[in-house]
Design a protein around this motif. Structure first.
Motif, PDB file in Angstrom:
ATOM      1  N   UNK A 168      -7.672  -4.838  11.305  1.00  0.00           N
ATOM      2  CA  UNK A 168      -9.096  -5.214  11.253  1.00  0.00           C
ATOM      3  C   UNK A 168      -9.280  -6.304  10.196  1.00  0.00           C
ATOM      4  N   UNK A 169      -8.634  -6.101   9.052  1.00  0.00           N
ATOM      5  CA  UNK A 169      -8.695  -7.131   7.998  1.00  0.00           C
ATOM      6  C   UNK A 169      -8.148  -8.463   8.505  1.00  0.00           C
TER       7      UNK A 169
ATOM      8  N   UNK B 161      -5.424   1.057   1.695  1.00  0.00           N
ATOM      9  CA  UNK B 161      -5.649   2.029   0.621  1.00  0.00           C
ATOM     10  C   UNK B 161      -7.045   2.635   0.724  1.00  0.00           C
ATOM     11  N   UNK B 162      -8.053   1.783   0.905  1.00  0.00           N
ATOM     12  CA  UNK B 162      -9.428   2.317   0.870  1.00  0.00           C
ATOM     13  C   UNK B 162      -9.744   3.175   2.086  1.00  0.00           C
ATOM     14  N   UNK B 163      -9.093   2.886   3.219  1.00  0.00           N
ATOM     15  CA  UNK B 163      -9.433   3.647   4.425  1.00  0.00           C
ATOM     16  C   UNK B 163      -8.478   4.809   4.675  1.00  0.00           C
TER      17      UNK B 163
ATOM     18  N   UNK C 168      -5.765   4.861   6.275  1.00  0.00           N
ATOM     19  CA  UNK C 168      -5.026   4.770   7.542  1.00  0.00           C
ATOM     20  C   UNK C 168      -4.018   3.634   7.443  1.00  0.00           C
TER      21      UNK C 168
ATOM     22  N   UNK D 178       0.835  -1.204   0.000  1.00  0.00           N
ATOM     23  CA  UNK D 178       0.000   0.000   0.000  1.00  0.00           C
ATOM     24  C   UNK D 178       0.871   1.255   0.000  1.00  0.00           C
TER      25      UNK D 178
ATOM     26  N   UNK E  67      -3.359  -4.754   2.150  1.00  0.00           N
ATOM     27  CA  UNK E  67      -2.952  -3.497   1.501  1.00  0.00           C
ATOM     28  C   UNK E  67      -4.172  -2.759   0.953  1.00  0.00           C
ATOM     29  N   UNK E  68      -5.118  -3.514   0.381  1.00  0.00           N
ATOM     30  CA  UNK E  68      -6.310  -2.878  -0.191  1.00  0.00           C
ATOM     31  C   UNK E  68      -7.108  -2.150   0.884  1.00  0.00           C
ATOM     32  N   UNK E  69      -7.138  -2.722   2.094  1.00  0.00           N
ATOM     33  CA  UNK E  69      -7.885  -2.062   3.172  1.00  0.00           C
ATOM     34  C   UNK E  69      -7.157  -0.809   3.665  1.00  0.00           C
TER      35      UNK E  69
ATOM     36  N   UNK F   2      -4.484   0.380  11.636  1.00  0.00           N
ATOM     37  CA  UNK F   2      -5.735  -0.255  12.088  1.00  0.00           C
ATOM     38  C   UNK F   2      -6.456  -1.040  10.980  1.00  0.00           C
ATOM     39  N   UNK F   3      -6.617  -0.486   9.768  1.00  0.00           N
ATOM     40  CA  UNK F   3      -7.363  -1.248   8.750  1.00  0.00           C
ATOM     41  C   UNK F   3      -6.740  -2.612   8.446  1.00  0.00           C
TER      42      UNK F   3
END
Lengths: 539, 114
Positions: free
Chosen positions: A102-103, A91-93, A95, A47, A87-89, A98-99
């Motif tokens: 969470x993933x 990118x989308x969030x 941050x 990311x 990495x996608x999470x 944490x993302x």
């Protein structure tokens, strides 16, 4: 499935989300052991650099330098799938930490839902709910999740769906109504599992092989026909095309990932015996609590598992044979060390898959047995008692899971905000992949997270420095000792720092022996904040 | 009178519940993570798996779990050609939609022919 069940599933999912993300809810700093930092590093780097890799960045590749004997240094150590999701999470969030965590949490408990689907379709809602809730609250999985070997858990999310699609395909064949769509779904699921972690694929291979043999014996023919051969070939090609680029990632991997000697044959007499291993109780990889089934399930859990197995042996319908194949395949896979195929520390990771199997067996055994009772009133009483009992068990397990996750990596063993800020400063001001010598942090995993967040390669006090060729920077961290009030530690660091500046040498200990490393230049203080001093070595 | 809840109502209830909890736990970031879950693992459900001859719950579960492993692989392969991960992700999503639409058109044509 009824529409309303999706509400139940959503509630179960949100329960899982709440519990499994407890460690990151109040404290946004990364947590886990060294492996946790390594897996985080792979997601984070993709990311951060806005690219995927065939060659991972040097600061990650140096950790297990030259791991892959075919591809050489800095090669991928896993197919990129699981890490790329993280990495996608990010990118989308927008941050960084944490993302991804969470993933990681979701990927570790989401297997409860594939299990729910499988058990629900074949055995009903009560058994499915018990199995799913049991997996969400699995102490074994929670421990592995906390330590950081998260792909080892995530890989088993596919097993129930693989079993289901295999079952649908094979039974449709034997009923002369072959539904090849399930064969294609099966192939995609097998590919998916392989792309997460190869250990899951090895277990799946054993399960599918045994199930095929069992069905072939029952129906006295293999699931083969002229028209099917074409589909088999297409599916084999499909699997090979999608997985082939990553064979070399696994095959080239070293460090005791495969192989061993035939040993401890007596283990075959038990489901999973560890007491007879030579190294017991120091069996490596995981502490003894990992094998404590009463913590993972409840006292006397095995009686319900046995009821489940007896029920399956008694009924022997197709779905029951499938379950027995799953049981036998799992048994074989967790004894591969006995046959010298894999070392014990690899095989023991497969034990995580046992939770889904055991809770499914418990649910099937108890609730299906009750269905056999003809008297309505007795059946209702028994069903009510079983539901009440399992609610109580799950309630106790919920308490244990919640407490374990809430208190995980509390206090100074977790990266502090100041250390995080230091890492960010390094990331912005120091060339990436620089070699930094670290001293002062209380734990090794904390340092590893510092390496990742600062995109540099870190050298630990107990590393053989000469192997890493050079030191570009030296970081002395007083903040941990200050936090725990260790004045002796602070004094030691102070003396160490003065010596390093004066002599331009590092004093370190390797295997109990004091050694010195010549820095080859003058240390120049470039950062001094929050109890952390960072020196650049001017060469 | 027997009350039956339709799938659209269930979908709205589930999504609302999930949104509330994700936001409660992680704020706006939580909402974006949920959005990611729906996009990365849900879009193939809507556009591709819906066209397959499977039961509705099978479509949902297979779609979600296969996407979990194969969506990132699609992104990875696209990223071999396009040097930005962010752009590759968008292209991968578009590819899924396009393939889904082609499948839908083909299926409609086949249905019309029948």
């Amino acid at each position: 499935m009824k529409h309303e069940e999706y509400i139940l599933l959503t509630l179960l999912f949100l329960l899982g989300l709440f519990i499994w993300t407890l460690p990151i809810q109040d404290n946004p700093m990364p947590f886990g052991e060294g492996d946790s930092a390594w897996h985080f590093a792979n997601s984070d780097a993709m990311a951060q650099y806005d690219t995927t890799f065939w060659r991972i960045p040097e600061y990650i590749g140096m950790w297990y330098y030259d791991f892959n004997k075919i591809l050489g240094p800095n090669a991928l150590e896993y197919p990129p799938t699981w890490h790329l999701n993280g990495a996608l999470f990010q990118i989308i969030s927008g941050q960084r930490v944490v993302p991804i965590f969470v993933y990681m949490a979701i990927s570790c408990f989401i297997g409860a839902f594939s299990l729910y689907f499988f058990v629900r379709k074949l055995y009903g809602i009560e058994a499915a709910t018990l199995a799913a809730a049991g997996v969400i609250l699995s102490y074994k999985s929670i421990m592995v999740y906390l330590w950081g070997q998260r792909p080892s858990i995530a890989v088993f999310i596919f097993t129930p769906l693989i079993l289901y699609s295999f079952y649908k395909f094979v039974t449709s064949f034997y009923e002369n109504k072959t539904k090849v769509i399930y064969l294609y779904i099966l192939s995609l699921l097998i590919v998916g599992q392989f792309l997460i972690h190869v250990m899951g694929s090895i277990q799946t291979f054993l399960i599918i092989l045994l199930c095929t043999i069992i069905f072939a014996i029952k129906y006295k023919k293999l699931p083969l026909s002229k028209t099917l051969i074409k589909h088999y070939l297409i599916n084999i090609i499909l699997i090979i095309v999608l997985t082939a680029p990553f064979y070399v990632v696994y095959i080239g991997g070293s460090v005791g990932a495969i192989g061993g000697e035939i040993s401890h044959v007596e283990r075959l007499l038990y489901w999973f015996d560890i007491k007879h291993l030579d190294e017991y109780p120091n069996i490596g990889g995981a502490p003894l609590i990992f094998y404590d089934n009463q913590k993972n399930y409840f006292l006397g859990y095995f009686i319900f598992v046995i009821i489940g197995v007896i029920y399956l042996l008694f009924k022997r319908e197709d779905k029951d044979l499938l379950m027995l194949g799953w049981l036998a395949g799992t048994y074989l896979s967790i004894h591969m060390d006995v046959f010298g195929l894999f070392p014990f520390h690899r095989v023991s990771r497969l034990l995580i898959s046992e939770t889904a199997l055991f809770y499914a067996l418990m649910g099937i055994g108890v609730f299906s047995f009750i269905k056999l009772i003809k008297s309505d009133s007795i059946r209702m009483i028994l069903k009510g008692t079983a539901i009440a009992f399992f609610i109580m068990v799950l309630f106790i397990n919920f308490g244990l899971a919640k407490d374990t996750l809430r208190d995980a990596y509390d206090g100074p063993i977790r990266l502090t905000e100041n250390q995080y800020k230091t890492a960010e400063w390094i990331e912005k001001n120091v060339p990436h992949n620089s070699h930094i010598y670290y001293i002062g942090q209380l734990t090794y995993p904390k340092q590893r997270f510092m390496y990742v967040l600062s995109k540099s390669f870190g050298i630990y006090q107990q590393d053989p420095i000469e192997e890493y060729h050079h030191i570009d920077y030296v970081l002395i961290d007083y903040s941990d000792f200050a936090m725990v009030g260790n004045t002796n530690g602070i004094q030691f660091l102070n003396v160490w720092e003065q010596y390093m500046v004066r002599e331009q040498k590092i004093r370190y200990y390797l295997k109990g022996e004091q050694k010195f490393y010549d820095l080859g230049g003058e240390p120049n203080l470039i950062y001094k904040e929050n109890g952390v001093n960072l020196y650049k070595i001017l060469k | 009178m027997k009350y039956e809840i339709n799938y659209k109502t269930v979908f709205v209830i589930c999504l609302t519940l999930a949104t509330i909890v994700f936001i409660w736990l992680f704020g706006l970031m939580g909402f974006l993570i949920l959005l990611g879950l729906c996009l990365f693992y849900g879009i193939a459900n809507i556009f591709i798996f819906n066209q397959l001859p499977l039961e509705p719950d099978e479509k949902f579960f297979f779609g979600f779990f296969i996407s979990f492993a194969l969506f990132p692989m699609l992104v990875w392969y696209v990223n071999r050609l396009i040097p930005s991960l962010r752009i590759s992700t968008v292209i991968a999503l578009i590819l899924i939609v396009v393939v889904g639409l082609i499948m839908k058109r083909k299926k409609k044509k086949e249905d019309d022919e029948k």
